[in-house]
Motif scaffolding. Sequence first.
Motif, PDB file in Angstrom:
ATOM      1  N   CYS A 107       0.842  -1.203   0.000  1.00  0.00           N
ATOM      2  CA  CYS A 107       0.000   0.000   0.000  1.00  0.00           C
ATOM      3  C   CYS A 107       0.874   1.249   0.000  1.00  0.00           C
ATOM      4  O   CYS A 107       1.765   1.402   0.839  1.00  0.00           O
ATOM      5  CB  CYS A 107      -0.909  -0.006   1.224  1.00  0.00           C
TER       6      CYS A 107
ATOM      7  N   CYS B  12      -0.265   3.394   3.487  1.00  0.00           N
ATOM      8  CA  CYS B  12       0.100   3.039   4.864  1.00  0.00           C
ATOM      9  C   CYS B  12       1.272   2.056   4.920  1.00  0.00           C
ATOM     10  O   CYS B  12       1.740   1.707   5.999  1.00  0.00           O
ATOM     11  CB  CYS B  12      -1.106   2.470   5.612  1.00  0.00           C
TER      12      CYS B  12
ATOM     13  N   PHE C 162       1.274  -1.107   4.146  1.00  0.00           N
ATOM     14  CA  PHE C 162       0.877  -2.477   4.430  1.00  0.00           C
ATOM     15  C   PHE C 162       1.093  -3.351   3.195  1.00  0.00           C
ATOM     16  O   PHE C 162       0.673  -3.007   2.099  1.00  0.00           O
ATOM     17  CB  PHE C 162      -0.605  -2.499   4.831  1.00  0.00           C
TER      18      PHE C 162
ATOM     19  N   CYS D 222      -6.416  -1.703  -0.089  1.00  0.00           N
ATOM     20  CA  CYS D 222      -5.560  -2.116   1.024  1.00  0.00           C
ATOM     21  C   CYS D 222      -6.442  -2.683   2.140  1.00  0.00           C
ATOM     22  O   CYS D 222      -7.351  -1.996   2.618  1.00  0.00           O
ATOM     23  CB  CYS D 222      -4.774  -0.915   1.531  1.00  0.00           C
TER      24      CYS D 222
ATOM     25  N   CYS E 209      -5.984  -0.099   5.331  1.00  0.00           N
ATOM     26  CA  CYS E 209      -6.465   1.287   5.391  1.00  0.00           C
ATOM     27  C   CYS E 209      -7.558   1.570   4.374  1.00  0.00           C
ATOM     28  O   CYS E 209      -8.167   2.642   4.417  1.00  0.00           O
ATOM     29  CB  CYS E 209      -5.311   2.273   5.225  1.00  0.00           C
TER      30      CYS E 209
HETATM   31 ZN   LIG Z   1      -2.994   0.910   3.295  1.00  0.00          ZN
END
Ligand SMILES: [Zn+2]
Length: 250
Positions: free
Chosen positions: A225, A228, A230, A240, A243
Motif C-alpha cells: 500500500c 500506509c 501495508f 488495502c 487502510c
Molecule cells: Zn494501506
Amino acid sequence: MPLDFLKRKNTSDAAAPVTAAPTGSTMLPEEVVAQDYILKLYYAGKTSEGVRMKTGPNAMVELPSMLVGLAKSEIEVVDPLPIEFSQATPTIARPSEAMQWLNAHHVHSPITRHALVVLESIDAIDLAFDTFVCSLLDGEIDTSGYPEYNAVIGGIAAHWDEATGDMICRAVVGWGGRGVRGDTDRIGAKLLAGLLTNVLANQYAMGLTAVERPMPAAGRGGLVCGHCGFASAHERAFYCPKCGMRLVRG
Ligand SMILES: [Zn+2]
C-alpha cells in the motif's frame, strides 16, 4: 495335521526363548479385538449478510462500537495479516503454517485466539482481507481463560468491497470444541441478529448488501500500500485490507 510352530512349542525346554507367551495364540482370530480412540471436534458458526458502510477515516474506528451491549469480555481488533503471514493456519501438524499463525496471534487474548481457530477452521473469516473485531458473547471461560465448547464468540468482520471500495461489515458468531449442546445454535442465531442490528444502527451504515468476498486474481499479489505501507497477504486486493485505500501495482 499339526503346524510346525505348534510342534516347536511342544518341544520347549529350558532353552526356550523367553519371548514365547505361555498362554497366547499367534493364530489370527476371526475377529480382531480393537480398542477404539476417537476425538470429535465440533466447530460451527454463522455469518450475516453484509452491510455497506460509508467509507471514510472513521470507518475502522467505528467497528468496536458495534459490539457494545453484546460483548462479555474486552473487545479486541484483529487486523488483516500482512504478506509474511500469508500461510498462517491454526494447524499444528503443519509447523511452518502453525508458527506463522502463532507469531501473528500470540499477542491476542485466549478468547480471540479461540475465536480465530474456530472461525478460520470453518472459513467464516479470512484474515487475508478481513478485519475482525471480537469478543466473548455468551457462556463461560475455563480457568485458563479459554472459552468453553458451548461459549459463543464473535463480532464483526469487515473488508473492502473490490468493486466500490466501500467497507462491508458482516456479523460473525462461532462456537465449538470437544462437545456440542443443542441450544448453542439458537443462542448463536440470536447473537448474530443482535450484532447485525448494531451494524445497521451505525451512523455510517447504508444498508444490507450481498457479500462478495474478494476473489483470487492470477499474477497479482504482494502489493504494498502506497498510503500506509501495508503489504497485502493475498493476490486479490484492489483495496488495502488495512487502510482501505486503492492499491497500485508494485
Ligand atoms: Zn494501506
